[in-house]
Design an enzyme around this catalytic site. Structure first.
Site, PDB file in Angstrom:
ATOM      1  N   SER A 244       0.873  -1.243  -0.034  1.00  0.00           N
ATOM      2  CA  SER A 244      -0.076   0.000   0.202  1.00  0.00           C
ATOM      3  C   SER A 244       0.825   1.338  -0.087  1.00  0.00           C
ATOM      4  O   SER A 244       0.550   2.328  -0.593  1.00  0.00           O
ATOM      5  CB  SER A 244      -0.936  -0.015   1.348  1.00  0.00           C
ATOM      6  OG  SER A 244      -0.330  -0.049   2.422  1.00  0.00           O
ATOM      7  N   GLU A 245       2.002   1.250   0.836  1.00  0.00           N
ATOM      8  CA  GLU A 245       3.099   2.181   0.332  1.00  0.00           C
ATOM      9  C   GLU A 245       4.201   1.758   0.668  1.00  0.00           C
ATOM     10  O   GLU A 245       4.696   0.735   1.056  1.00  0.00           O
ATOM     11  CB  GLU A 245       2.814   3.415   1.831  1.00  0.00           C
ATOM     12  CG  GLU A 245       1.597   4.310   1.327  1.00  0.00           C
ATOM     13  CD  GLU A 245       0.426   4.140   2.277  1.00  0.00           C
ATOM     14  OE1 GLU A 245      -0.363   4.860   1.931  1.00  0.00           O
ATOM     15  OE2 GLU A 245       0.478   3.128   3.201  1.00  0.00           O
ATOM     16  N   THR A 246       5.225   2.645  -0.052  1.00  0.00           N
ATOM     17  CA  THR A 246       6.679   2.148   0.167  1.00  0.00           C
ATOM     18  C   THR A 246       7.297   3.717   0.498  1.00  0.00           C
ATOM     19  O   THR A 246       6.769   4.797  -0.121  1.00  0.00           O
ATOM     20  CB  THR A 246       7.202   1.857  -1.327  1.00  0.00           C
ATOM     21  OG1 THR A 246       6.885   0.559  -1.464  1.00  0.00           O
ATOM     22  CG2 THR A 246       8.943   1.702  -1.158  1.00  0.00           C
TER      23      THR A 246
ATOM     24  N   HIS B   8       1.019   4.729   8.553  1.00  0.00           N
ATOM     25  CA  HIS B   8       2.039   3.514   8.905  1.00  0.00           C
ATOM     26  C   HIS B   8       3.089   3.535   8.382  1.00  0.00           C
ATOM     27  O   HIS B   8       4.340   3.184   8.720  1.00  0.00           O
ATOM     28  CB  HIS B   8       1.259   1.990   8.292  1.00  0.00           C
ATOM     29  CG  HIS B   8       1.213   1.595   7.123  1.00  0.00           C
ATOM     30  ND1 HIS B   8       0.867   2.122   5.872  1.00  0.00           N
ATOM     31  CD2 HIS B   8       2.384   0.663   6.671  1.00  0.00           C
ATOM     32  CE1 HIS B   8       1.447   1.325   4.976  1.00  0.00           C
ATOM     33  NE2 HIS B   8       2.189   0.501   5.366  1.00  0.00           N
TER      34      HIS B   8
END
Length: 304
Positions: free
Chosen positions: A45-47, A76
Site C-alpha cells: 500500500s506504501e513504500t 503506517h
C-alpha cells in the site's frame, strides 16, 4: 549502486499481521519516476524512501509512494520507517523528525528491555473538517444502503491532519463486514476535497475483538483498481481528531484503540490519543507495534 531495503509489518506484534511496508534506506539520487516505479514493483500500500534531511536539525526527508502516486503524509509509513531507522541505530534517539510534503512529522520511539518495539507519530497538521457527503453517496461507495450509515454522531465527512479521507460510521459490525468497494460510485463521489479513499468504522465491537473500541476498514484506489488497506494510520488519527473535536471534554487526552484489517486476515491494532486544552485540539497521535520481516538489496540495472 546497491540500495538497501527493509520490509516491516506495521500496527501488529506478530509476523504476517498489520500493514506491509517497504523502506528503501539509500534513496539519495533516485528520481521521482524511479521511486514511483520501485513502489509499484513492491506493490505494498506504501513504500518509503529515506533521504538526507534538507535541514540538519531533522533526521531524514521521507517520501511516501503508493503503487500509483506520492502521498504528502501517511500513518503506517511513518510508524514503520521510524521503527526501522531506530532498530538499525546503535543508540536510538527517543524521537525522530521527518521532513514530508505535509510538514514536519515527529515520531516517538518505544523501547522495551533495550529493544525497539513500536513508535507513535504526531500529525503534521491541525484537523481539517471539509465537505460533508450524503449517507446515500458514502453507502454506494461501499455497497451498503443509506440505512446502514450512522449519522447521529457525525455526518459522513472529509477530514484530515495531513491527508484527507472520507470518514463515515456504520451501525453494525455486520455492515462493516458486508461492505465491498463499488468502482462506479467511487468514480462519481470521489475525489472530494482531494479525498480519494473511504475509511469507515463501527462502535459495535464484539468482546472477541477486544481491546479494540472501534473496528474499521478502508477502501482506496490501487494499481489494479480499488483495494482494501489493512491499517491506515493517517485516516485513523484524523478520525480520532474528529471524535475529540466533537467531544465536550476540554482538557486532557482522549485515547482510543482501533482495529483494522480483521476482515482481511491481517489484524491491526492502532493506538490513538488526542490532546485538548481549553477545548481546542493541541495534538493528535497514532502509533503501534511493528515486526521486521525481510531485508535485502536491489540494483536498478541500466536505470541509474
Amino acid at each position: 549502486m546497491q540500495r538497501r531495503y527493509v520490509t516491516v509489518d506495521v500496527f501488529t506484534d506478530r509476523a504476517f499481521g498489520g500493514n506491509q511496508l517497504a523502506v528503501v534506506l539509500d534513496a539519495a539520487g533516485l528520481s521521482t519516476r524511479q521511486m514511483q516505479a520501485i513502489a509499484t514493483e513492491f506493490n505494498y500500500s506504501e513504500t518509503t524512501f529515506v533521504l538526507p534531511p534538507r535541514d540538519k536539525a531533522n533526521d531524514a526527508e521521507v517520501r511516501i509512494f503508493t503503487p500509483v502516486r506520492e502521498m504528502p503524509f501517511a500513518g503506517h509509513p511513518n510508524v514503520g520507517t521510524s521503527f526501522v531507522l531506530a532498530s538499525l541505530a546503535k543508540e536510538p534517539k527517543p524521537r525522530l523528525l521527518f521532513e514530508e510534503i505535509a510538514g514536519l512529522v515527529p515520531v516517538d520511539i518505544f523501547r522495551e528491555q533495550g529493544r525497539v518495539v513500536g513508535t507513535e507519530l504526531t500529525a503534521p497538521q491541525p484537523l481539517s473538517r471539509l465537505a460533508e457527503v450524503s449517507a446515500a453517496d458514502v453507502a454506494a461507495c461501499i455497497s451498503l444502503t443509506a440505512d446502514d450509515i450512522r449519522t447521529d454522531h457525525h455526518a459522513p465527512q472529509v477530514v484530515g491532519v495531513g491527508t484527507p479521507f472520507l470518514v463515515a460510521e456504520v451501525h453494525s459490525r455486520d455492515a462493516l463486514k458486508r461492505a465491498r468497494p463499488d468502482a462506479a460510485a467511487f468514480g462519481r463521489v470521489l475525489p472530494r476535497d482531494d479525498a480519494r479513499s473511504v475509511w469507515f468504522y463501527t462502535r459495535d465491537v464484539p468482546a472477541s475483538e477486544a481491546p479494540t473500541e472501534r473496528q474499521a476498514r478502508m477502501f482506496m484506489r490501487g494499481a489494479g483498481g480499488l483495494a482494501e488497506d489493512p491499517a491506515t494510520g493517517s485516516a485513523t488519527v484524523a478520525a480520532a481528531a474528529l471524535f475529540a473535536d466533537l467531544d465536550p471534554f476540554s482538557d486532557g487526552e482522549l485515547k482510543l484503540t482501533v482495529g483494522q484489517g480483521f476482515d482481511m486476515g491481517r489484524p491491526s491494532i492502532l493506538q490513538t490519543r488526542v490532546v485538548k486544552r481549553d477545548g481546542k485540539i493541541v495534538s493528535a497521535h497514532v502509533g503501534g507495534a511493528c515486526v521486521q520481516m525481510m531485508e535485502g538489496t536491489f540494483k536498478l540495472a541500466g536505470a541509474e
